[in-house]
Scaffold this active site. Structure first.
Site, PDB file in Angstrom:
ATOM      1  N   LYS A 179       0.862  -1.195   0.000  1.00  0.00           N
ATOM      2  CA  LYS A 179       0.000   0.000   0.000  1.00  0.00           C
ATOM      3  C   LYS A 179       0.892   1.237   0.000  1.00  0.00           C
ATOM      4  O   LYS A 179       1.513   1.574   1.001  1.00  0.00           O
ATOM      5  CB  LYS A 179      -0.925   0.061   1.216  1.00  0.00           C
ATOM      6  N   GLU A 255       9.810   1.302  10.483  1.00  0.00           N
ATOM      7  CA  GLU A 255      10.873   2.303  10.289  1.00  0.00           C
ATOM      8  C   GLU A 255      10.194   3.652  10.437  1.00  0.00           C
ATOM      9  O   GLU A 255       9.405   4.036   9.574  1.00  0.00           O
ATOM     10  CB  GLU A 255      11.485   2.184   8.885  1.00  0.00           C
ATOM     11  N   CYS A 290      13.739  10.980   6.686  1.00  0.00           N
ATOM     12  CA  CYS A 290      13.638  10.553   8.083  1.00  0.00           C
ATOM     13  C   CYS A 290      14.961  10.744   8.818  1.00  0.00           C
ATOM     14  O   CYS A 290      14.995  11.006  10.009  1.00  0.00           O
ATOM     15  CB  CYS A 290      13.230   9.094   8.140  1.00  0.00           C
ATOM     16  N   GLU A 389       9.663  16.181  14.995  1.00  0.00           N
ATOM     17  CA  GLU A 389      10.098  16.019  13.603  1.00  0.00           C
ATOM     18  C   GLU A 389       9.270  16.955  12.723  1.00  0.00           C
ATOM     19  O   GLU A 389       8.042  16.892  12.711  1.00  0.00           O
ATOM     20  CB  GLU A 389       9.871  14.569  13.168  1.00  0.00           C
TER      21      GLU A 389
HETATM   22  P1  NAD Z   1       2.387   8.427   7.809  1.00  0.00           P
HETATM   23  O1  NAD Z   1       2.658   7.622   9.021  1.00  0.00           O
HETATM   24  O2  NAD Z   1       1.353   9.478   7.862  1.00  0.00           O
HETATM   25  O3  NAD Z   1       1.957   7.473   6.600  1.00  0.00           O
HETATM   26  C1  NAD Z   1       2.766   6.401   6.189  1.00  0.00           C
HETATM   27  C2  NAD Z   1       1.902   5.365   5.515  1.00  0.00           C
HETATM   28  O4  NAD Z   1       1.003   4.834   6.470  1.00  0.00           O
HETATM   29  C3  NAD Z   1       1.041   5.902   4.362  1.00  0.00           C
HETATM   30  O5  NAD Z   1       0.982   4.942   3.347  1.00  0.00           O
HETATM   31  C4  NAD Z   1      -0.307   6.074   5.023  1.00  0.00           C
HETATM   32  O6  NAD Z   1      -1.385   5.991   4.132  1.00  0.00           O
HETATM   33  C5  NAD Z   1      -0.312   4.903   5.978  1.00  0.00           C
HETATM   34  N1  NAD Z   1      -1.220   5.058   7.118  1.00  0.00           N
HETATM   35  C6  NAD Z   1      -1.637   6.204   7.713  1.00  0.00           C
HETATM   36  N2  NAD Z   1      -2.492   5.922   8.713  1.00  0.00           N
HETATM   37  C7  NAD Z   1      -2.621   4.581   8.750  1.00  0.00           C
HETATM   38  C8  NAD Z   1      -3.367   3.689   9.560  1.00  0.00           C
HETATM   39  N3  NAD Z   1      -4.175   4.126  10.537  1.00  0.00           N
HETATM   40  N4  NAD Z   1      -3.247   2.353   9.332  1.00  0.00           N
HETATM   41  C9  NAD Z   1      -2.424   1.893   8.364  1.00  0.00           C
HETATM   42  N5  NAD Z   1      -1.714   2.701   7.541  1.00  0.00           N
HETATM   43  C10 NAD Z   1      -1.796   4.024   7.745  1.00  0.00           C
HETATM   44  O7  NAD Z   1       3.794   9.009   7.350  1.00  0.00           O
HETATM   45  P2  NAD Z   1       4.123   9.909   6.099  1.00  0.00           P
HETATM   46  O8  NAD Z   1       3.689  11.311   6.381  1.00  0.00           O
HETATM   47  O9  NAD Z   1       3.652   9.250   4.866  1.00  0.00           O
HETATM   48  O10 NAD Z   1       5.725   9.826   6.074  1.00  0.00           O
HETATM   49  C11 NAD Z   1       6.529  10.628   6.857  1.00  0.00           C
HETATM   50  C12 NAD Z   1       7.052   9.843   8.038  1.00  0.00           C
HETATM   51  O11 NAD Z   1       7.762   8.687   7.590  1.00  0.00           O
HETATM   52  C13 NAD Z   1       8.063  10.639   8.829  1.00  0.00           C
HETATM   53  O12 NAD Z   1       7.795  10.499  10.204  1.00  0.00           O
HETATM   54  C14 NAD Z   1       9.391  10.001   8.475  1.00  0.00           C
HETATM   55  O13 NAD Z   1      10.397  10.153   9.438  1.00  0.00           O
HETATM   56  C15 NAD Z   1       8.986   8.587   8.297  1.00  0.00           C
HETATM   57  N6  NAD Z   1       9.994   7.854   7.513  1.00  0.00           N
HETATM   58  C16 NAD Z   1      10.828   6.968   8.158  1.00  0.00           C
HETATM   59  C17 NAD Z   1      11.820   6.287   7.453  1.00  0.00           C
HETATM   60  C18 NAD Z   1      12.743   5.316   8.141  1.00  0.00           C
HETATM   61  O14 NAD Z   1      13.372   4.511   7.435  1.00  0.00           O
HETATM   62  N7  NAD Z   1      12.869   5.337   9.456  1.00  0.00           N
HETATM   63  C19 NAD Z   1      11.951   6.513   6.091  1.00  0.00           C
HETATM   64  C20 NAD Z   1      11.100   7.409   5.457  1.00  0.00           C
HETATM   65  C21 NAD Z   1      10.116   8.082   6.189  1.00  0.00           C
END
Ligand code: NAD
Length: 491
Positions: A179, A255, A290, A389
């Site tokens: 997804k 992650e 991230c 963040e």
């Molecule tokens: P997010 O958590 O809002 O969304 C990530 C994914 O989760 C999306 O596909 C979203 O649709 C899905 N999602 C949202 N709510 C959900 C739920 N209730 N159940 C299941 N899936 C759900 O994050 P974002 O805004 O897309 O990405 C930014 C974040 O990702 C930042 O915090 C960043 O640090 C983190 N990130 C971490 C790494 C790492 O390797 N540690 C790498 C890239 C990004």
């Protein structure tokens, strides 16, 4: 505003399909606000269909039953397919989430292809084990694919984040249901088409675009998904672990976010290099990384000199049209994220930090989402911009007095993804690196990266590691098989 020819339908069991209830959502480009296409808004029933397709493929062994060397050949073809379509994928990524086209092409496509190739190449070189037991028995320790792996990824590096998970999961013989983020669904759908063309059998790699609560939660809660691999925010990551526990105790790997400290001592071996790395790393990918070093600790005695150099570099990162090959900073992914970044910039000023550079929304392309590279000095540990963040091009600079002081400040975070230390003193470098609670620590640089090294966080930056051979541990179960040897032959 035009709808392009991009196909936004889901890919389930080898077929492009609309969501079962016919729902779609608009895929808007942050470059200029144009409507790119309509994307299938998948929900529970679509996820059920994708999981069922993945399960059927797993059960009949059309993929996992192949010899590792055969899977390797297909994975390498899959990687080659990405490179053969590099320009198309790079353009799609740039239009969908706003990063500069030069990096979409040179970093994102290449890195995703390299990841697929590397896990493909690895899979026929890994041996199982025989335990050193008594001679009356043989204990085999073997690795087996888990089954159906659910993958949920964010929008900042859509292809790379997906590749870090699907490459080891597929190479190990699993089926995958991916997804992508609702903010960047297009390249994931195209990857799944390219996988089919490379020879990954239908049903093995499925993509269900949609929103988190509508398509992500059903995947994380699904009783027939064996493992969920998630990259995203810490807030949602915590929910993923709860959903895994509430359902079938599927393996959950996360992650998550970061607020990485970058520590520059006065005896830094090359101040110009340290400044360039500090500025370049927080502004790369519009600060939407991230592992961006968003907390910069500079030893008090060199802070003025350091800041003067940093501020002088900031204009080099002024946002431009992401489709222009010379642009180094592109668009923020959407209006929601842009508003969030602007709110943090506002909070930084209200809480008393000094705005040294940037801070304004700009419009190099009408209708797009852009913000200037921003530097705050005079930041204190209690300020929101030091603790949370931001996920945008905002650097917070803090002073420190000595190693003990800075380690304490650096570790005072819920996150523990990355860190860096700059010093010419080898004892200090090792001492501080050991004391930092982070999954990766850089010494005298911030840009080393390789598929061969694990990537992941301490504390609330997540559970488990992407990349390297360690990632196979996430997508395989360990089985012990005891074989009794009743009558050892006497020699
Ligand atoms: P997010 O958590 O809002 O969304 C990530 C994914 O989760 C999306 O596909 C979203 O649709 C899905 N999602 C949202 N709510 C959900 C739920 N209730 N159940 C299941 N899936 C759900 O994050 P974002 O805004 O897309 O990405 C930014 C974040 O990702 C930042 O915090 C960043 O640090 C983190 N990130 C971490 C790494 C790492 O390797 N540690 C790498 C890239 C990004």
């Amino acid at each position: 505003m035009t709808t392009s020819s991009y196909d936004g339908r889901a890919l389930i069991n080898g077929q492009r399909v609309a969501a079962l209830d016919g729902q779609t959502f608009d895929c808007i480009s942050p470059v200029d606000g144009r409507l790119l296409t309509q994307v299938a808004r998948c929900g529970q029933r679509d996820v059920d269909a994708a999981v069922a397709a993945g399960r059927a493929a797993f059960e009949d062994q059309r993929w996992r039953g192949l010899a590792p060397a055969a899977r390797k050949r297909v994975m390498i073809k899959f990687a080659d397919q990405l490179l053969a379509h590099a320009d198309e994928l790079a353009l799609m990524e740039t239009l969908d989430m706003g990063k500069p086209i030069q990096y979409a092409r040179s970093v994102d496509v290449n890195s995703a292809a390299n990841c697929l190739r590397w896990y493909g190449e690895a899979v026929d070189k890994i041996y199982d084990e025989i335990a050193p037991t008594a001679s009356t028995a043989l204990a085999l320790i073997t690795r087996e694919p888990m089954g159906v792996v659910g993958v949920i990824v964010p929008w900042n590096y859509p292809m790379i984040m997906a590749a870090w998970k699907i490459a080891p999961a597929l190479a190990a013989g699993n089926s995958v249901v991916l997804k992508p983020s609702e903010k960047s669904p297009l390249t994931a759908l195209r990857l799944a088409e390219l996988a089919l063309e490379a020879g990954i059998p239908p049903g093995v790699f499925n993509v269900v675009p949609g929103f988190g609560t509508e398509a992500g939660s059903p995947l994380a809660l699904h009783m027939d998904v064996d493992c969920i691999a998630f990259t995203g925010s810490t807030r949602v990551g915590k929910q993923i672990h709860v959903m895994a526990g509430q359902s079938n105790l599927k393996r959950a790997w996360t992650e998550l976010g970061g607020k990485s400290p970058n520590i520059v001592f006065a005896d830094c071996p090359d101040l110009d290099k340290a400044v360039a790395a500090a500025v370049g790393s927080i502004f790369f990918n519009q600060g939407e990384s991230c592992n961006a070093p968003s907390r910069l600790y500079v030893e008090a005695s060199i802070q003025a000199q350091f800041l003067e150099k940093a501020v002088a570099l900031a204009p080099g990162y002024v946002p431009g049209n992401p489709l222009d090959k010379a642009t180094v900073m592109g668009a923020i992914v959407d209006q929601v994220q842009l508003n969030s970044v602007m709110r943090y910039i506002d909070l930084g000023q209200k809480e008393g930090a000094t705005l040294l550079a940037g801070g304004q929304q700009v419009a190099p392309v009408a209708g797009g989402c852009y913000v200037q590279p921003t530097i705050f000095a005079g930041v204190t540990p209690e300020m929101t911009i030091c603790r949370e963040e931001i996920f945008g091009p905002v650097l917070s600079v803090l002073p420190f007095t000595d190693a003990a002081d800075v380690v304490k400040q650096a570790n005072a975070s819920v996150y523990g993804l990355q860190a860096a230390v700059w010093t010419r003193d080898i004892n200090k470098a090792h001492g501080v690196a050991r004391a930092l609670r982070a999954g990766t620590v850089h010494v005298n640089q911030y840009d080393e990266d390789d598929i061969t090294v694990p990537f992941g966080g301490y504390k609330q930056s997540g559970v488990g590691r992407d990349k390297s051979l360690h990632a196979f541990d996430k997508y395989t179960e360990t089985k012990t098989t005891w074989i009794r040897i009743d009558s050892p032959v006497q020699s």
